[in-house]
Structures are given as structure tokens and as C-alpha cells.
Design a protein around this motif. Structure first.
Motif, PDB file in Angstrom:
ATOM      1  N   ARG A 196       1.696-117.400 -93.321  1.00  0.00           N
ATOM      2  CA  ARG A 196       2.995-116.763 -93.563  1.00  0.00           C
ATOM      3  C   ARG A 196       3.280-116.780 -95.090  1.00  0.00           C
ATOM      4  N   SER A 239       3.048-111.905 -99.789  1.00  0.00           N
ATOM      5  CA  SER A 239       2.288-111.275 -98.785  1.00  0.00           C
ATOM      6  C   SER A 239       0.897-110.831 -99.400  1.00  0.00           C
ATOM      7  N   GLY A 250       2.279-106.637 -94.844  1.00  0.00           N
ATOM      8  CA  GLY A 250       3.309-106.861 -95.930  1.00  0.00           C
ATOM      9  C   GLY A 250       3.663-105.157 -96.463  1.00  0.00           C
ATOM     10  N   LYS A 309       2.898-110.447 -93.943  1.00  0.00           N
ATOM     11  CA  LYS A 309       3.921-111.086 -93.776  1.00  0.00           C
ATOM     12  C   LYS A 309       3.499-112.383 -93.048  1.00  0.00           C
TER      13      LYS A 309
END
Length: 358
Positions: free
Chosen positions: A115, A124, A153, A159
């Protein structure tokens, strides 16, 4: 050392007999455990045979030297003792580490969740870099990777990305990757050339088998929704994406990677099962870490474990104080040295714990 090896040999003989028993073969869970133990013990026995052979050679050589009737044979015997004495310490060290009790989780496949953390778009992009690093590392190890779920992202990278890794002893190597990874570099979006610090969080969950976690259908709420992101015409038109909620714990897993609703549900179930299993494992690790300060038993995912510094081409592994000036190779999947050093540190710690005199 020989006394310990005799005990190992006795267990190896027992396991060799068990592995061909019909009741063991018919019990999948038990058979997998016994088969793994058989492979581990086989590796120990191979080194043990060489070790015992060298000890026997030394005894025979000593007898030849004591006899002293043949000068040439005596000289050869002395050389044999020298060679054996040079090899034995390395074998003893290998055997010590091999006799450390194995973590049963180490043999499992894993679910990896990456993450993006602090750092916006750059975080990201870094999450994407970590994903590529791991897929290349896994490829080097001969492991298979498969994306389970993905959230892209806005300027590249992810993301969040969840993928599974299958192969031999995957968790034993990958477990060290859990924690916060930091990157220090000039982001693509930076116009004035300033170095920024961004972060991504990695979670490595041992993949739970169906017999590890009992999931009652009545405990799971299933929601279907339209996929978002790339995927062609079916995106946003069919309810193929699946979200599973485990009501008793509130844990959620979703998948929208496949066009098939059934396949998405299957993948989400695999992730949910592993998250539940990891939750139980975390309780055990927390109890273990109360007894010792382990590299992986803390379960603290907020811990900063590694920094990738681009301006200096440096990677720092904070847990063991290891610094490598080899960033380009590391970010391209060559994390073998880091993993081996972490394994060595953990095994050394376990040996101290055992406090046994070999």
C-alpha cells in the motif's frame, strides 16, 4: 553432536515409515506435514552422513599413523586428517543451523499486500517499484506470482496491490519484508530537483489452507459491484467485482481483477482466509515476542524496516544495520543477500535462545 544426529536419524527412520502409511496418505493435512518433515530431515541426513564419514576417516587414519609400518600410507593418512579437520567445523556449523526447530509457517505460500503510504503520487510510484522488485525476486527463486486485487495510482504505480506467491518455502523468505519501506529520491513530479521521502507499507500473510481456517458461510456478507479502472467494455457494466466481509471480525477482502464474478469471489475468499489466519498468527507472534525480541515476531507494521536512498545508491536494512551500495540491483529484484542476512540473524538469535551446547 553425534548424539543429536542419532536422535535425528531415529526420527528420519520413523518419518520414512510414516510417509508410506495409507492412513497418512489419505489425510492431506498430515501428509503435507510429514512430507515436509521428510524433506527437511533428508537434507540433515545428507550432511550428517558426510560428517560421520569424515570422523570415521580420521579414526582410520590415526590407526595407520599409529602403526607406522608404511611411510607413504602414513603421509597420506596425515593429509586425510588435515583435510577432514578443515571441513568438519563448517559441517558442524551447518548442522547446528539445520537442527534449529523449523517454523511450520515457513513452508507456506503467501499473500503480499503493498500500500502506498505518505508521499502522494510518489508513494504510489514507489509501491509499483516494490511490486516489480518482488516479482523479479520471485522469478529468480522459481516462484509463481498472481495478482489478486489492484488499485492503480493517478500518476503510475499503485495505491494498493495484492498478489499471491506460490513455491517452495515462500513465507520463510518473504516474511522479512513486512513493514514500512522508505524511499528517498527526486520525484518525477518535482520541478526543483529536491529529494523527497515517501513510504509504502508491505504486509506478507502466510496463505491459509482451507483446513487452517474454518469460514462459515453464515459469517460472510457478500456484496457485488461494478469493476473500476482498466479492463475493457465489461468495466462499470457488469457486477463482476466481489467484496466479502467477515461479520464477526469486520475483516474485508475484495477482488475486481477478473471478468468472472466466480473467479473474483474465489480470489477474495483466498485473501480473506489468509487475513483471518494472519490475525490468529499475530496473537501467537505477540506472545512469542514478549519472550524474545525477534526480527519478525513483533508484528509492528508501522516499523521502518528499510530505506532506499537513490542519490547515494544506498539501501539500508535497519533491523540488522546492513548497508548496501547496490540500489539499482536491489530494486531490480536482487534482495537475496538482504534476505539471507536476515535469516542468518534470526537463526543466530534462535541458537542463543536454545542455549544448547553442541
Amino acid at each position: 553432536m553425534l548424539d543429536k544426529l542419532r536422535i535425528v536419524k531415529q526420527r528420519f527412520d520413523e518419518v520414512s515409515d510414516l510417509i508410506i502409511q495409507p492412513d497418512i496418505i489419505s489425510d492431506q493435512k498430515r501428509y503435507i506435514q510429514i512430507n515436509k518433515e521428510y524433506k527437511d530431515l533428508s537434507a540433515v541426513m545428507k550432511i550428517a552422513e558426510e560428517y560421520e564419514s569424515l570422523l570415521n576417516n580420521i579414526e582410520e587414519a590415526k590407526e595407520i599413523i599409529a602403526d607406522g609400518s608404511d611411510a607413504e600410507m602414513t603421509e597420506m593418512a596425515k593429509m586425510e586428517i588435515e583435510e577432514a579437520n578443515a571441513r568438519i567445523p563448517k559441517l558442524e556449523e551447518d548442522i547446528k543451523f539445520m537442527l534449529i526447530p523449523k517454523d511450520p509457517e515457513d513452508a507456506k505460500n503467501v499473500i503480499v499486500e503493498i500500500r502506498a503510504g505518505t508521499g502522494g503520487d510518489e508513494a504510489s510510484i514507489f509501491a509499483g517499484d516494490l511490486y516489480r522488485m518482488y516479482t523479479k525476486y520471485c522469478s529468480d527463486k522459481g516462484w509463481q506470482t498472481e495478482v489478486e486485487d489492484i488499485s492503480e495510482g493517478t500518476s503510475g504505480g499503485f495505491k494498493e496491490i495484492i498478489f499471491s506467491v506460490t513455491g517452495t518455502d515462500v513465507y520463510g523468505d518473504m516474511k522479512f519484508e513486512s513493514g514500512v519501506h522508505r524511499v528517498q529520491r527526486v520525484p518525477q513530479t518535482e520541478t526543483q530537483g529536491r529529494v523527497h521521502t515517501s513510504a509504502a507499507t508491505v504486509m506478507v500473510l502466510p496463505e491459509a489452507e482451507e483446513f487452517d481456517v474454518e469460514l462459515k458461510p453464515s459469517d460472510i456478507r457478500v456484496d457485488y459491484f461494478c469493476s473500476s479502472g482498466p479492463g475493457g467494455q465489461s468495466v462499470n457494466t457488469t457486477y463482476s467485482a466481489v467484496r466479502l466481509t467477515h461479520v464477526p471480525t469486520g475483516l474485508v477482502a475484495q477482488c475486481q481483477d477478473q471478468k468472472s464474478q466466480h473467479k473474483n469471489k474465489e480470489k477474495a475468499m483466498k485473501v480473506l482466509r489468509s487475513r483471518l489466519y494472519e490475525q490468529e498468527l499475530e496473537k501467537k507472534l505477540a506472545a512469542d515476542s514478549a519472550k524474545r525480541n525477534s526480527l519478525v515476531a513483533s508484528g509492528d507494521r508501522s516499523a521502518k524496516i528499510r530505506t532506499y536512498n537513490y542519490p547515494q545508491g544506498r539501501v539500508t536494512e535497519h533491523r540488522i544495520g546492513l548497508t548496501l551500495y547496490d540500489l539499482s540491483n536491489v530494486i531490480n529484484g536482487d534482495i537475496h543477500k538482504i534476505v539471507e542476512e536476515l535469516k542468518l540473524a534470526e537463526n543466530t538469535e534462535k541458537l542463543k535462545e536454545l542455549g544448547e551446547v553442541f
